[in-house]
Write an enzyme that holds these catalytic residues in place. Structure first.
Site, PDB file in Angstrom:
ATOM      1  N   LYS A 125      44.553  42.179  37.359  1.00 13.39           N
ATOM      2  CA  LYS A 125      43.856  41.050  37.975  1.00 13.39           C
ATOM      3  C   LYS A 125      42.897  40.389  36.986  1.00 13.39           C
ATOM      4  O   LYS A 125      42.860  39.158  36.847  1.00 13.39           O
ATOM      5  CB  LYS A 125      43.092  41.503  39.213  1.00 13.39           C
ATOM      6  CG  LYS A 125      42.316  40.374  39.884  1.00 13.39           C
ATOM      7  CD  LYS A 125      41.169  40.918  40.704  1.00 13.39           C
ATOM      8  CE  LYS A 125      40.137  39.848  40.959  1.00 13.39           C
ATOM      9  NZ  LYS A 125      38.900  40.377  41.548  1.00 13.39           N
ATOM     10  N   ASP A 183      42.843  38.643  44.674  1.00  8.78           N
ATOM     11  CA  ASP A 183      41.659  39.422  45.052  1.00  8.78           C
ATOM     12  C   ASP A 183      41.743  39.747  46.540  1.00  8.78           C
ATOM     13  O   ASP A 183      42.762  39.496  47.194  1.00  8.78           O
ATOM     14  CB  ASP A 183      40.380  38.668  44.700  1.00  8.78           C
ATOM     15  CG  ASP A 183      40.095  37.499  45.631  1.00  8.78           C
ATOM     16  OD1 ASP A 183      41.011  37.087  46.390  1.00  8.78           O
ATOM     17  OD2 ASP A 183      38.966  36.995  45.617  1.00  8.78           O
TER      18      ASP A 183
END
Length: 217
Positions: A121, A139
């Site tokens: 991420k 997220d």
């Protein structure tokens, strides 16, 4: 509403609401963004933005950051949480950038993911926001909303990313992931909407009778 119709509606509505979504983390270059994103793990962007000015006043580049001790870094970033691990990661990744990349943050996903404290991420955020390379960082907001909007099963963030990349045009990814984050914070929050409250949820699923239970990332 069919999935293709939901996708078109979501793209249009989010573009109307957030035509130019800003990057939430304050930064001046790829290195300061990388550090800020690393600090944002299990921490709010607001808290990170409160902490980073003091850190970057001492070291806003790999050479100066590597010269700091782990203890110096930890003392500044303590409010962000997980400071023992994050301080070690920030110092070591700065050293690696000097040793292996000429002191420059690489515009390469695999190289970024090899850095301490940098997962998929974080690397995706840097690729998208620092280098403009299409990516779709997922997220908790994006993971939750993708399920509420019937875009992904939510079995994992990996699956959510794969599903969203398949559904939305590549040229929209970098802007869209920010738009979804802002919408999730403002309208479709974890407690403020259960899949039957916000505008996009009620438009996509006007006949939904029960709360949409979402799987955590």
């Amino acid at each position: 509403m069919r999935k293709a119709e939901r996708v078109d509606y979501i793209l249009q509505r989010l573009q109307e609401l957030y035509p130019e979504p800003p990057i939430p983390l304050d930064h001046s270059d790829p290195f300061t963004l990388l550090v800020a994103v690393l600090l944002s793990a299990q921490c709010t962007d607001e808290r990170v933005n409160q902490v980073t000015p003091a850190l970057f006043a001492l070291a806003d580049n790999p050479r100066d950051m590597a010269a700091l001790s782990v203890e110096q870094i930890r003392e500044i970033i303590r409010p962000c949480g997980l400071s023992p691990q994050k301080s070690k990661a920030i110092k070591r990744l700065s050293e690696i950038l000097l040793e292996e990349h000429g002191g420059v943050v690489p515009a390469d996903m695999e190289a970024l993911e090899r850095l301490p404290g940098v997962g998929h991420k974080t690397a995706s955020v840097v690729m998208a926001q620092a280098f403009g390379v299409p990516a779709f960082p997922v997220d908790t907001h994006i993971h939750r909303l993708a399920q509420r909007w019937g875009l992904s099963s939510g079995k994992s963030v990996v699956q959510t990313e794969r599903d969203l990349k398949r559904l939305f045009p590549v040229e929209s990814w970098n802007r869209l992931h920010l738009q979804i984050i802002f919408y999730g914070r403002e309208f479709c929050t974890a407690r403020g909407c259960d899949g039957r409250v916000c505008e996009i949820c009620t438009t996509c699923y006007p006949n939904r009778k029960h709360p949409k239970e979402t799987l955590k990332a």
